[in-house]
Design a protein around this motif. Structure first.
Motif, PDB file in Angstrom:
ATOM      1  N   ALA A  55       0.837  -1.208   0.000  1.00 56.28           N
ATOM      2  CA  ALA A  55       0.000   0.000   0.000  1.00 56.28           C
ATOM      3  C   ALA A  55       0.873   1.259   0.000  1.00 56.28           C
ATOM      4  O   ALA A  55       1.783   1.374  -0.820  1.00 56.28           O
ATOM      5  CB  ALA A  55      -0.969  -0.034   1.172  1.00 56.28           C
ATOM      6  N   MET A  56       0.614   2.181   0.939  1.00 53.84           N
ATOM      7  CA  MET A  56       1.313   3.466   0.903  1.00 53.84           C
ATOM      8  C   MET A  56       2.804   3.345   1.223  1.00 53.84           C
ATOM      9  O   MET A  56       3.555   4.297   1.035  1.00 53.84           O
ATOM     10  CB  MET A  56       0.642   4.454   1.862  1.00 53.84           C
ATOM     11  CG  MET A  56       0.898   4.228   3.356  1.00 53.84           C
ATOM     12  SD  MET A  56       0.189   2.703   4.033  1.00 53.84           S
ATOM     13  CE  MET A  56      -1.551   3.039   3.834  1.00 53.84           C
ATOM     14  N   LEU A  57       3.247   2.178   1.725  1.00 49.36           N
ATOM     15  CA  LEU A  57       4.663   1.985   2.040  1.00 49.36           C
ATOM     16  C   LEU A  57       5.451   1.478   0.845  1.00 49.36           C
ATOM     17  O   LEU A  57       6.674   1.367   0.910  1.00 49.36           O
ATOM     18  CB  LEU A  57       4.807   1.000   3.214  1.00 49.36           C
ATOM     19  CG  LEU A  57       4.111   1.428   4.510  1.00 49.36           C
ATOM     20  CD1 LEU A  57       4.300   0.364   5.573  1.00 49.36           C
ATOM     21  CD2 LEU A  57       4.660   2.767   4.992  1.00 49.36           C
ATOM     22  N   ARG A  58       4.771   1.166  -0.241  1.00 44.49           N
ATOM     23  CA  ARG A  58       5.434   0.729  -1.464  1.00 44.49           C
ATOM     24  C   ARG A  58       5.931   1.963  -2.226  1.00 44.49           C
ATOM     25  O   ARG A  58       5.573   3.094  -1.912  1.00 44.49           O
ATOM     26  CB  ARG A  58       4.438  -0.062  -2.314  1.00 44.49           C
ATOM     27  CG  ARG A  58       5.073  -0.972  -3.358  1.00 44.49           C
ATOM     28  CD  ARG A  58       4.052  -1.913  -3.941  1.00 44.49           C
ATOM     29  NE  ARG A  58       4.657  -2.806  -4.912  1.00 44.49           N
ATOM     30  CZ  ARG A  58       5.306  -3.910  -4.590  1.00 44.49           C
ATOM     31  NH1 ARG A  58       5.436  -4.245  -3.315  1.00 44.49           N
ATOM     32  NH2 ARG A  58       5.820  -4.688  -5.526  1.00 44.49           N
ATOM     33  N   GLY A  59       6.760   1.746  -3.238  1.00 46.40           N
ATOM     34  CA  GLY A  59       7.190   2.858  -4.071  1.00 46.40           C
ATOM     35  C   GLY A  59       5.991   3.605  -4.628  1.00 46.40           C
ATOM     36  O   GLY A  59       5.055   2.984  -5.138  1.00 46.40           O
ATOM     37  N   ARG A  60       6.002   4.938  -4.511  1.00 46.17           N
ATOM     38  CA  ARG A  60       4.865   5.751  -4.961  1.00 46.17           C
ATOM     39  C   ARG A  60       4.851   5.836  -6.487  1.00 46.17           C
ATOM     40  O   ARG A  60       5.815   5.496  -7.159  1.00 46.17           O
ATOM     41  CB  ARG A  60       4.938   7.152  -4.356  1.00 46.17           C
ATOM     42  CG  ARG A  60       4.974   7.169  -2.829  1.00 46.17           C
ATOM     43  CD  ARG A  60       3.692   6.634  -2.212  1.00 46.17           C
ATOM     44  NE  ARG A  60       3.718   6.715  -0.756  1.00 46.17           N
ATOM     45  CZ  ARG A  60       3.302   7.753  -0.056  1.00 46.17           C
ATOM     46  NH1 ARG A  60       2.856   8.826  -0.671  1.00 46.17           N
ATOM     47  NH2 ARG A  60       3.339   7.740   1.256  1.00 46.17           N
ATOM     48  N   ASN A  61       3.763   6.387  -7.013  1.00 45.19           N
ATOM     49  CA  ASN A  61       3.639   6.455  -8.467  1.00 45.19           C
ATOM     50  C   ASN A  61       3.925   7.851  -9.021  1.00 45.19           C
ATOM     51  O   ASN A  61       3.575   8.149 -10.157  1.00 45.19           O
ATOM     52  CB  ASN A  61       2.249   5.986  -8.905  1.00 45.19           C
ATOM     53  CG  ASN A  61       1.148   6.911  -8.435  1.00 45.19           C
ATOM     54  OD1 ASN A  61       1.339   7.715  -7.542  1.00 45.19           O
ATOM     55  ND2 ASN A  61      -0.019   6.785  -9.051  1.00 45.19           N
ATOM     56  N   ALA A  62       4.576   8.696  -8.234  1.00 46.01           N
ATOM     57  CA  ALA A  62       4.971  10.017  -8.720  1.00 46.01           C
ATOM     58  C   ALA A  62       6.256  10.441  -8.029  1.00 46.01           C
ATOM     59  O   ALA A  62       6.456  10.177  -6.835  1.00 46.01           O
ATOM     60  CB  ALA A  62       3.870  11.047  -8.463  1.00 46.01           C
ATOM     61  N   SER A  63       7.121  11.104  -8.772  1.00 45.98           N
ATOM     62  CA  SER A  63       8.353  11.629  -8.200  1.00 45.98           C
ATOM     63  C   SER A  63       8.044  12.725  -7.187  1.00 45.98           C
ATOM     64  O   SER A  63       7.146  13.545  -7.389  1.00 45.98           O
ATOM     65  CB  SER A  63       9.240  12.195  -9.312  1.00 45.98           C
ATOM     66  OG  SER A  63      10.318  12.925  -8.776  1.00 45.98           O
ATOM     67  N   ALA A  64       8.794  12.728  -6.101  1.00 46.21           N
ATOM     68  CA  ALA A  64       8.621  13.779  -5.095  1.00 46.21           C
ATOM     69  C   ALA A  64       9.328  15.065  -5.504  1.00 46.21           C
ATOM     70  O   ALA A  64       9.041  16.125  -4.947  1.00 46.21           O
ATOM     71  CB  ALA A  64       9.158  13.300  -3.752  1.00 46.21           C
ATOM     72  N   HIS A  65      10.230  14.982  -6.483  1.00 45.74           N
ATOM     73  CA  HIS A  65      11.079  16.134  -6.798  1.00 45.74           C
ATOM     74  C   HIS A  65      10.953  16.629  -8.234  1.00 45.74           C
ATOM     75  O   HIS A  65      11.470  17.712  -8.552  1.00 45.74           O
ATOM     76  CB  HIS A  65      12.546  15.780  -6.529  1.00 45.74           C
ATOM     77  CG  HIS A  65      12.799  15.281  -5.139  1.00 45.74           C
ATOM     78  ND1 HIS A  65      12.517  16.030  -4.023  1.00 45.74           N
ATOM     79  CD2 HIS A  65      13.288  14.095  -4.689  1.00 45.74           C
ATOM     80  CE1 HIS A  65      12.830  15.343  -2.941  1.00 45.74           C
ATOM     81  NE2 HIS A  65      13.297  14.172  -3.315  1.00 45.74           N
ATOM     82  N   VAL A  66      10.293  15.861  -9.099  1.00 40.69           N
ATOM     83  CA  VAL A  66      10.192  16.247 -10.500  1.00 40.69           C
ATOM     84  C   VAL A  66       8.721  16.241 -10.904  1.00 40.69           C
ATOM     85  O   VAL A  66       8.092  15.187 -10.972  1.00 40.69           O
ATOM     86  CB  VAL A  66      10.992  15.296 -11.413  1.00 40.69           C
ATOM     87  CG1 VAL A  66      10.907  15.782 -12.868  1.00 40.69           C
ATOM     88  CG2 VAL A  66      12.441  15.191 -10.970  1.00 40.69           C
ATOM     89  N   ASP A  67       8.169  17.408 -11.156  1.00 35.93           N
ATOM     90  CA  ASP A  67       6.777  17.488 -11.593  1.00 35.93           C
ATOM     91  C   ASP A  67       6.636  16.859 -12.980  1.00 35.93           C
ATOM     92  O   ASP A  67       7.489  17.040 -13.859  1.00 35.93           O
ATOM     93  CB  ASP A  67       6.323  18.948 -11.654  1.00 35.93           C
ATOM     94  CG  ASP A  67       6.290  19.594 -10.272  1.00 35.93           C
ATOM     95  OD1 ASP A  67       6.182  18.843  -9.279  1.00 35.93           O
ATOM     96  OD2 ASP A  67       6.376  20.836 -10.195  1.00 35.93           O
ATOM     97  N   GLY A  68       5.542  16.139 -13.167  1.00 42.83           N
ATOM     98  CA  GLY A  68       5.301  15.513 -14.458  1.00 42.83           C
ATOM     99  C   GLY A  68       5.940  14.155 -14.627  1.00 42.83           C
ATOM    100  O   GLY A  68       5.775  13.524 -15.676  1.00 42.83           O
TER     101      GLY A  68
END
Length: 545
Positions: free
Chosen positions: A468-481
């Motif tokens: 769930a939320m502890l897995r790799g997320r589906n968006a970069s935290a530092h690069v928009d888009g």
């Protein structure tokens, strides 16, 4: 203004993401380093045989139905699905001579009788177990699988709070212990515990929450797409083609381009290389649908990485695998479409693969798929098509495979032992002498061909720390888009999860934090024309540039 998207990777997540992004109005290009689409779900054809190279279980059909509905079609129009009966056979390592392995045929909807026959009272306990599995499955679909987990506030959802005590018990107990409290028979425990392998882990390492998997095979059932799983990839590719998506095969992404504005980085394109030249494909959105470790540590500039190398050192890559593709002369009626081979000392087997001192297990539990038992078209007449998967540690040092015994020594030894085990356990004494095609794949192949982290076969294990939320997320935290999809991100491993991950990327773009699946566009709620599957062969000229 034209909005452009580049998708890295043409596995099922990449192709599905491309189709959905195109339906959002993006002009989409896909780059794939291999010479064909499919990724882990690719197809190999040789000497009249059609071998699936990876996924072979069609579970959670409602997820496929939903994806195709988003694309204005249906699974019925795109695929020729058949229900398997039995769903699978289980063989337990024999304690005496050849062909003496305990065997169970598991039939969807009839597991109660099977359990009761082996352990008095187990039938009633199975009813309760499957009721809980079904309830947990429904909760997962409603509250977990279609969430982007973009914010921790998602945990404050009213239903999650109401179900918190139950969820805490399921998350705080291992699947192995959860099963062991209810059933005594070792083989029945293995039937309920083996789905942990689908999740890249072992029953003693998976949270009991994942007993929901038994709902998928024992209650809902197991389907097979006639023609093999390559037909699923072809169907998803058709959905992409119909929206104008272009796929560049034999083209490797070599970098993600960014610009900085007001202190934030944003993607501007993807550097690619093919045929001795390199160029940049401009993009407003980039969807990385390959292995997350490779995408983050190779393609994203170091200062902008959400998941740098130090993050991965604290993570579990799940198991590796030795795959063996066998073309066999004559029939092998001792096997069903799916046959599970379980060692007696299951814990030692799992510890060898996933424990602190990894080693190749011997004897090894394994899985054998014989699709030609259902689908004669995947093998020449009077031949069988066998796909063997032997879990091993995710270590590239185990080596690569090859044709006709030409792989690295450890890989070929695993294959030899697997063939001998099938022969002895299932009672096929002449199996080795009837093999006319033999191809092996090892962890080093997964690393080279699929850029798989540590040579893993499935993706990061579904342990408590990687769910769930502890897995790799589906968006970069530092690069928009910059978005991510596939088995190494949320919601997880497997074809249905990869389809959902593609949808989650679109929800990220929309800013949709709800737990609900997307709705089809209004003009696709009732498509005017659904073409028969046979009228949509994959036009390579239209899809592959």
């Amino acid at each position: 203004m034209t909005r452009r998207a580049v998708v890295i990777g043409a596995g099922i997540a990449g192709l599905a993401g491309a189709a959905l992004l195109a339906r959002e109005g993006y002009v989409v290009e896909v780059v794939e380093q291999q010479d064909a689409v499919g990724g882990r779900a690719a197809t190999w054809r040789h000497a009249g045989f059609t071998f699936d190279l990876g996924p072979s279980w069609y579970l959670m059909p409602e997820v496929f139905d939903h994806f195709f509905r988003l694309c204005g079609t249906s699974a019925a129009a795109e695929l020729d699905l058949v229900a398997l009966d039995p769903a699978y056979r289980v063989l337990r390592e024999p304690s005496s001579g050849p062909g003496t392995a305990e065997a169970l045929d598991v039939r969807t909807g009839h597991a109660r009788e099977l359990f009761e026959a082996r352990e008095p009272g187990a039938g009633e306990r199975l009813d309760a177990y499957l009721a809980s599995a079904g309830e947990t499955y429904d909760l997962a679909v409603r509250e977990f699988l279609y969430r982007t987990w973009a914010s921790p506030s998602a945990l404050l959802d009213a239903e999650l709070l109401r179900r918190a005590p139950t969820l805490a018990r399921l998350l705080g107990t291992s699947l192995e212990r959860f099963i062991g409290r209810r059933f005594s028979d070792p083989l029945l425990r293995q039937v309920l515990g083996y789905p942990a392998v689908f999740l890249g882990t072992a029953p003693d390492r998976a949270p009991a929450l994942y007993h929901l998997m038994s709902h998928a095979d024992l209650t809902t059932g197991v389907l097979y797409p006639r023609g093999g799983f390559g037909t699923v990839i072809d169907a998803v590719a058709r959905c992409a083609r119909r929206t104008g998506v272009v796929v560049h095969t034999s083209t490797q992404a070599t970098g993600i381009c960014t610009r900085t504005s007001n202190g934030r980085a944003h993607v501007t394109g993807v550097e690619v290389a093919a045929g001795g030249r390199s160029w940049v494909i401009p993009a407003d959105v980039v969807l990385g649908a390959g292995d997350l470790h490779d995408l983050e540590t190779r393609l994203v500039p170091a200062p902008l990485r959400t998941y740098p190398e130090r993050w991965w050192r604290r993570r579990d890559p799940g198991p590796g695998a030795v795959l063996v593709h066998l073309g066999v002369r004559g029939r092998v009626p001792q096997l069903t479409h799916h046959t599970m081979f379980f060692t007696r000392d299951w814990r030692t087997n799992f510890d060898a693969i996933l424990g602190p001192r990894p080693r190749v297990p011997s004897p090894a539990s394994m899985y054998v798929c014989a699709p030609s038992r259902t689908d004669p078209g995947v093998a020449p007449p009077d031949h069988e098509n066998l796909f063997v998967l032997v879990p091993v540690p995710a270590q590239t040092a185990i080596g690569s495979g090859g044709l006709d015994g030409g792989g690295d020594p450890v890989v070929e030894q695993v294959a030899d032992e697997a063939i001998a085990a099938i022969s002895r356990w299932a009672g096929v004494p002449d199996l080795a002498s009837r093999i006319v095609v033999r191809r092996t794949v090892g962890p080093a192949d997964f690393a080279r061909d699929l850029s798989s982290w540590s040579g893993g076969a499935l993706g990061p294990a579904h342990t408590l720390r990687q769910s769930a939320m502890l897995r790799g997320r589906n968006a970069s935290a530092h690069v928009d888009g910059l978005l991510y999809a596939g088995g190494s991100t949320i919601p997880g491993i497997g074809l249905p999860m990869c389809l959902i991950s593609a949808e989650l990327a679109v929800k990220r773009l929309r800013g949709d934090a709800s737990p609900h699946p997307l709705e089809p566009h209004p003009h696709e709620q009732h498509p005017l024309e659904l073409h028969p599957r046979e009228q949509h062969p994959l036009d390579q000229r239209a899809v592959i540039a």
